[in-house]
Design an enzyme around this catalytic site. Sequence first.
Site, PDB file in Angstrom:
ATOM      1  N   TYR A   1       8.263   6.732   2.544  1.00  0.00           N
ATOM      2  CA  TYR A   1       6.970   6.969   3.190  1.00  0.00           C
ATOM      3  C   TYR A   1       6.795   5.962   4.313  1.00  0.00           C
ATOM      4  CZ  TYR A   1       1.914   7.522   3.773  1.00  0.00           C
ATOM      5  OH  TYR A   1       0.654   7.744   4.287  1.00  0.00           O
TER       6      TYR A   1
ATOM      7  N   ASP B   1      11.090  -0.765   6.992  1.00  0.00           N
ATOM      8  CA  ASP B   1       9.660  -0.634   6.742  1.00  0.00           C
ATOM      9  C   ASP B   1       9.334  -1.487   5.514  1.00  0.00           C
ATOM     10  OD1 ASP B   1       7.130   0.038   5.984  1.00  0.00           O
ATOM     11  OD2 ASP B   1       7.338   2.164   6.458  1.00  0.00           O
TER      12      ASP B   1
ATOM     13  N   LYS C   1       0.041  -4.565   4.354  1.00  0.00           N
ATOM     14  CA  LYS C   1      -0.418  -4.860   2.981  1.00  0.00           C
ATOM     15  C   LYS C   1      -0.506  -6.359   2.649  1.00  0.00           C
ATOM     16  CE  LYS C   1       0.927  -0.358   1.125  1.00  0.00           C
ATOM     17  NZ  LYS C   1      -0.160   0.531   0.754  1.00  0.00           N
TER      18      LYS C   1
END
Length: 440
Positions: free
Chosen positions: A146, A242, A270
Amino acid sequence: MEPIKEWPGSASRWDRARHSLGGGVSTGLRATMPPHPIYFDHGAGSRLWDVDGHEYVDFVLGWGPVLLGHSNPAVLDAVAAQLHRGQTYGSGHDGEFEVAERVCKIVPGIERVLWSNTGTEAVQVALRLARAATGRSRFIKFEGHYHGWSDPMLLAYRPAEDGRLDTLGSRGQLGRSLEDVHTLPWGDIDTVRQVLGDPSTDIAAVFTEPALCNSGVIPPPPKFLDDLRDACDEFGVLLIFDEVITGFRIAYGGAIERYGVKPDLAIFAKAIANGFPLAAIGGRADLIDQTVHGVVHAGTYNGNPIVLAAAAATLDELGQADTYSRLDSLGVRLAHGLGKTFIKHGINAAINQLGPVVQCAPDIVELTTFPEFLRSNWSLYDTIVLELLRRGVFALPGGRWYLSAAHTDVDIDRAIAAMNDALGSEAVEQARSKLSEVQP
Ligand code: PMP
């Protein structure tokens, strides 16, 4: 403790919210959390309290960011100090380069940083930098990975109803997005080399979660990241990690430090600011410096002093000597306890652990690939998540558990006791017997 029977405050807010807020939620996935979104009043450390006064041990951590725990005092102090000095200046301030310098020191191979607000945005910047540097337009993405919800990236994450992965992820998404991407199974370097070796594929970059956290907390197969590095070098293609989940979490220097492979660009978000909206694109100076030569990177809120104050304090706290060994031992304790509990109840479950991220996948015995992840029993797990919630444990659907530096062994043991109770509950028994009726 008696299991919670109902959540009247949350239920009435859920009814009300849908009349003004699209879908009743601020991001679509939250609507899938059983029985409906819980409305929280406050959080501290490893705990959350909902509007009905129930207390939970939190293993959601805002879907990952809150790695130091809620309302960490050092982060709050840093943000409070900045709050009174202005919110955003639309020009330079010390925080923007001081924290960039820190990131360059902490993460091996990062020479420059660009600030952004979300992982989705930062991925777009990385893609644009890669296209500008190579003059090519297409990219490789791996199945089950994702990289945010943008048109180019929301592909091959979850299968469509007919099981196909080569379909658009959303209505309204540009159909041509499919033409720009080459999706491959993760871990098979031969297929990557085949695609890169064919110049007609026009590949600018290979995007990968360096450890597959969005579909199973699966570490990279041995040598795979090194092989990707070699193949990208050989064919003049950029390697992009990522690290939105892995960054500053599975080691201070993220997956780059842990696996010892340096990408050309990396994306962080995050955990970098413990819940404040900050993302970063980091990497080779020559690539990032394209922003002074015609590559547009923009954003009103980029690098605003409040989130950078939060990031500076977060990186200070995470940089303390025993942070990562403690996070890892919490992860081991949780993984071990969950594994034992499933065995005790005679239910197969694959349990994976990578530092403070744990994956639990019922009804399969091993989880090393995305297809195995899909074969796990996610409807049974939804029932388990609801039974955990009733017992004061807030956990994600989809089996991923996030641990923070604020969790203690007591929190973990409470979660394991709740899992033991949940697996023995009538609801879980019923869900299992329904399944054995349909499965010959
Ligand atoms: N990349 C990865 C690996 C992610 O896990 C996520 C979000 N979960 C994103 C990108 C998108 O980040 P954001 O939600 O901040 O846009």
